[in-house]
Design a protein around this motif. Structure first.
Motif, mmCIF file in Angstrom:
data_model
loop_
_atom_site.group_PDB
_atom_site.id
_atom_site.type_symbol
_atom_site.label_atom_id
_atom_site.label_comp_id
_atom_site.label_asym_id
_atom_site.label_seq_id
_atom_site.Cartn_x
_atom_site.Cartn_y
_atom_site.Cartn_z
ATOM 1 N N ASP A 1 -6.529 5.197 2.526
ATOM 2 C CA ASP A 1 -5.111 4.936 2.787
ATOM 3 C C ASP A 1 -4.959 3.525 3.350
ATOM 4 N N SER A 2 -4.249 2.666 2.621
ATOM 5 C CA SER A 2 -4.041 1.278 3.060
ATOM 6 C C SER A 2 -2.581 1.003 3.384
ATOM 7 N N THR A 3 -1.815 2.063 3.602
ATOM 8 C CA THR A 3 -0.372 1.938 3.812
ATOM 9 C C THR A 3 -0.019 0.950 4.902
ATOM 10 N N ASN A 4 -0.714 1.038 6.020
ATOM 11 C CA ASN A 4 -0.341 0.240 7.184
ATOM 12 C C ASN A 4 -1.187 -1.016 7.356
ATOM 13 N N LEU A 5 -1.835 -1.460 6.292
ATOM 14 C CA LEU A 5 -2.472 -2.772 6.310
ATOM 15 C C LEU A 5 -1.359 -3.806 6.482
ATOM 16 N N ASN A 6 -1.447 -4.623 7.517
ATOM 17 C CA ASN A 6 -0.381 -5.591 7.781
ATOM 18 C C ASN A 6 -0.243 -6.554 6.594
ATOM 19 N N PRO A 7 0.963 -6.633 5.977
ATOM 20 C CA PRO A 7 1.124 -7.451 4.777
ATOM 21 C C PRO A 7 1.373 -8.926 5.057
ATOM 22 N N SER A 8 1.315 -9.329 6.335
ATOM 23 C CA SER A 8 1.616 -10.732 6.656
ATOM 24 C C SER A 8 0.633 -11.696 6.015
ATOM 25 N N TRP A 9 -0.551 -11.197 5.637
ATOM 26 C CA TRP A 9 -1.518 -12.070 4.967
ATOM 27 C C TRP A 9 -0.988 -12.565 3.617
ATOM 28 N N ALA A 10 0.003 -11.864 3.056
ATOM 29 C CA ALA A 10 0.566 -12.267 1.768
ATOM 30 C C ALA A 10 1.768 -13.195 1.920
ATOM 31 N N GLY A 11 2.441 -13.159 3.074
ATOM 32 C CA GLY A 11 3.524 -14.073 3.373
ATOM 33 C C GLY A 11 4.567 -14.191 2.276
ATOM 34 N N ALA A 12 5.047 -15.400 2.060
ATOM 35 C CA ALA A 12 6.082 -15.668 1.053
ATOM 36 C C ALA A 12 5.611 -15.373 -0.358
ATOM 37 N N ALA A 13 4.301 -15.173 -0.514
ATOM 38 C CA ALA A 13 3.739 -14.885 -1.835
ATOM 39 C C ALA A 13 3.702 -13.397 -2.147
ATOM 40 N N GLY A 14 3.932 -12.510 -1.119
ATOM 41 C CA GLY A 14 3.767 -11.107 -1.478
ATOM 42 C C GLY A 14 4.072 -10.054 -0.442
ATOM 43 N N ALA A 15 4.785 -10.368 0.642
ATOM 44 C CA ALA A 15 4.952 -9.396 1.719
ATOM 45 C C ALA A 15 6.203 -8.528 1.605
ATOM 46 N N GLY A 16 6.991 -8.671 0.545
ATOM 47 C CA GLY A 16 8.262 -7.969 0.443
ATOM 48 C C GLY A 16 8.143 -6.465 0.277
ATOM 49 N N ILE A 17 9.239 -5.772 0.577
ATOM 50 C CA ILE A 17 9.354 -4.313 0.474
ATOM 51 C C ILE A 17 10.639 -4.006 -0.289
ATOM 52 N N SER A 18 10.604 -2.983 -1.148
ATOM 53 C CA SER A 18 11.822 -2.628 -1.877
ATOM 54 C C SER A 18 11.736 -1.190 -2.373
ATOM 55 N N THR A 19 12.723 -0.799 -3.162
ATOM 56 C CA THR A 19 12.744 0.478 -3.876
ATOM 57 C C THR A 19 12.896 0.182 -5.360
ATOM 58 N N ILE A 20 12.712 1.182 -6.199
ATOM 59 C CA ILE A 20 12.725 0.916 -7.633
ATOM 60 C C ILE A 20 14.118 0.479 -8.111
ATOM 61 N N ARG A 21 15.186 1.057 -7.558
ATOM 62 C CA ARG A 21 16.528 0.659 -7.998
ATOM 63 C C ARG A 21 16.878 -0.747 -7.510
ATOM 64 N N ASP A 22 16.517 -1.055 -6.267
ATOM 65 C CA ASP A 22 16.759 -2.410 -5.775
ATOM 66 C C ASP A 22 15.971 -3.434 -6.583
ATOM 67 N N LEU A 23 14.718 -3.092 -6.917
ATOM 68 C CA LEU A 23 13.899 -4.050 -7.661
ATOM 69 C C LEU A 23 14.456 -4.247 -9.065
#
Length: 413
Positions: free
Chosen positions: A290-312
Motif C-alpha cells: 500500500d503506497s497510498t500515503n507516500l508523500n507526493p511532494s517529491w513530484a511537485g509541479a510535475a505530478g503531485a495533483g489529486i482529482s476524480t475521474i469526472r473532474d479530470l
C-alpha cells in the motif's frame, strides 16, 4: 510519459512509449477485440467512429482490468453518442468498498498539463515569453543562458531528470513521509550532468516542470496551489481537484488506496517483476504494498495533483478545447506537439501536453496510481481511465493500457 527505460519515477515516460506501441499496432491490449462490433451504426456514419457500444466498451474495460490484476479501476468515455462509465473492483486490496466515480486518486504527470497551462497564460499576459532564457529567472541552471522556456515545456532542455536518481528513489523507500521542497528536487536534477545541449534532443525530465512551477511562483508571488486554484480549478468548477501542500500526504474522501509491487530502488532498471515474483503475483501469493500515503511532494509541479475521474475529464476537455487560453495561443499549443526522437510513430509531445493517437492529453503515474486522460477536439471524444495499481506486475501501465485499447476500438485501430 515517454522514454526512461522503465524507471518507475519516469513512469509517465514509459507509459507514453507503451501507448505508442499500442496505438501504432505493434502491440495490443488483451481484450481489445471484445469491442470490435460496430453496433452504433447511425453514430458511426455521422462521426467516423467504429464503435461507441456501451456494453462492448464496458466488457473490454472489465476484461483488461482483470488481466492486469488491478484491485480497482474506473473509466469514462464520452462521444457524440453519449457517455459510458464503468468501475471495477474495490478501493482497498481485499476490502469490500467498491470503486466509485467519486473516488479521489493521485493524477501524477497529468499535473504537468496544469503547470504548462499556467505558464502559457503568463505568456499570453506578456509576463514571460517562450523565447526567454531560463537564466533570466534562474541563473543557477546549467546552460540556462541557452535553454528557453519553450524547451522546458517540450522536454528539450537537456536537464537531467531528478526522479531517476538513486538519491531520490532510496529516500522514497526509506522516508516515505518526507516533505520535499521543490528547490531540493531541482537541485538534484541540476547536480546531474545535462543529457544533451539545449534543443539537441528530447528527454522526459521532471526537472523541467518543477522549474516551471517555481518560475510561475516567482512571477505570481503566490504558492503554486493558490495559482492553480485561482487560474484553473475555480474558473472550471473543478471542486474535487487539488494540489496539496508539501506536508500533506492525505487524499480527500472518498478515495482509493494505491498499490505497487517491489520498491522504488529495485524497479529503477525495469518495472517488470523478476520471473519468480511475477509468477507469484499472477498466482495471488505475492501482494503489492500500500503506497497510498507516500508523500507526493517529491513530484511537485510535475505530478503531485489529486482529482476524480469526472473532474479530470472536464479538465482534459478544457485543455483540448482551449477554455483557458485565447484561440491563437491554443492553436499554437496544439500545433506544438511533435514526434519524440524514439523509433515510434506515436506519441507526440508539445507545450506541456502530449498527443496520443487523435487525443490530446497526458498520462500520469505515481507509486500506486496510473491514469490516462485524452480529448479529441475534432471528433469530440474523451477517454479517462485510472487504476489503483501502478505499474502492473508485468510492467505495463494499467490505465494507459486500458485507455489505448478502448481508443483502438472506438477509432477502429
Amino acid at each position: 510519459m515517454m522514454a526512461e527505460t522503465g524507471v518507475r519515477r519516469g513512469a509517465a515516460a514509459a507509459a507514453l512509449l507503451a501507448i505508442g506501441l499500442i496505438v501504432s499496432g505493434c502491440a495490443s491490449g488483451g481484450a481489445s477485440g471484445a469491442a470490435a462490433s460496430p453496433s452504433a451504426s447511425a453514430g458511426t456514419a455521422a462521426t467516423g467512429l467504429v464503435t461507441t457500444d456501451a456494453g462492448a466498451l464496458r466488457a473490454q474495460f472489465d476484461a483488461l482490468a482483470t488481466e492486469l490484476g488491478v484491485p480497482g479501476a474506473a473509466m469514462l468515455v464520452r462521444t457524440p453518442q453519449g457517455e459510458v462509465t464503468a468501475t471495477y473492483g474495490v478501493t482497498q486490496l481485499r476490502g469490500s468498498t467498491p470503486v466509485s466515480l467519486d473516488d479521489h486518486f493521485r493524477i501524477g504527470s497529468n499535473t504537468k498539463t496544469m503547470t504548462g497551462t499556467v505558464v502559457l497564460q503568463l505568456v499570453q499576459e506578456g509576463r514571460i515569453a517562450l523565447t526567454d532564457k531560463v537564466a533570466k529567472y534562474r541563473p543557477d541552471v546549467p546552460n540556462g543562458g541557452s535553454i528557453t522556456i519553450e524547451q522546458l515545456l517540450t522536454m528539450r532542455s537537456g536537464l537531467a531528470n531528478y526522479t531517476t536518481t538513486l538519491e531520490l528513489n532510496r529516500a522514497l523507500d526509506t522516508q516515505p513521509q518526507r516533505a520535499w521542497n521543490p528547490e531540493e528536487l531541482v537541485a538534484m536534477g541540476l547536480a546531474e550532468p545535462p543529457t544533451f545541449a539545449p534543443g539537441d534532443g528530447w528527454n522526459y525530465s521532471n526537472t523541467n516542470t518543477v522549474l516551471l512551477g517555481l518560475i510561475a511562483e516567482q512571477l505570481e508571488h503566490k504558492p503554486l496551489a493558490q495559482i492553480f486554484r485561482e487560474r484553473l480549478f475555480e474558473p472550471l468548477g473543478l471542486r474535487e481537484t487539488s494540489y496539496p501542500d508539501i506536508a500533506d500526504a492525505s487524499l480527500p474522501e472518498p478515495y482509493s488506496h494505491g498499490y505497487m509491487y517491489s520498491t522504488n530502488v529495485d524497479t529503477m532498471e525495469s518495472n517488470v517483476l523478476p520471473p519468480d515474483q511475477l509468477a507469484q503475483a499472477t498466482a495471488g501469493t505475492l501482494l503489492p504494498s500500500d503506497s497510498t500515503n507516500l508523500n507526493p511532494s517529491w513530484a511537485g509541479a510535475a505530478g503531485a495533483g489529486i482529482s476524480t475521474i469526472r473532474d479530470l475529464a472536464h479538465w482534459v476537455e478544457a485543455l483540448g478545447s482551449g477554455a483557458l487560453l485565447g484561440p491563437t495561443l491554443q492553436k499554437e499549443r496544439l500545433a506544438s506537439v511533435q514526434p519524440v526522437p524514439v523509433p515510434l510513430p506515436d506519441p507526440k509531445y508539445g507545450w506541456g501536453i502530449a498527443k496520443i493517437g487523435p487525443l490530446y492529453g497526458h498520462t500520469g503515474e505515481l507509486p500506486g496510481y496510473n491514469s490516462f486522460m485524452g480529448y479529441d477536439p475534432v471528433q469530440k471524444v474523451t477517454i479517462v481511465v485510472w487504476t489503483n495499481l501502478a505499474p502492473a506486475a508485468d510492467g505495463r501501465p494499467p490505465a494507459a493500457t486500458i485507455a489505448t485499447s478502448l481508443m483502438k476500438s472506438i477509432y477502429g485501430g
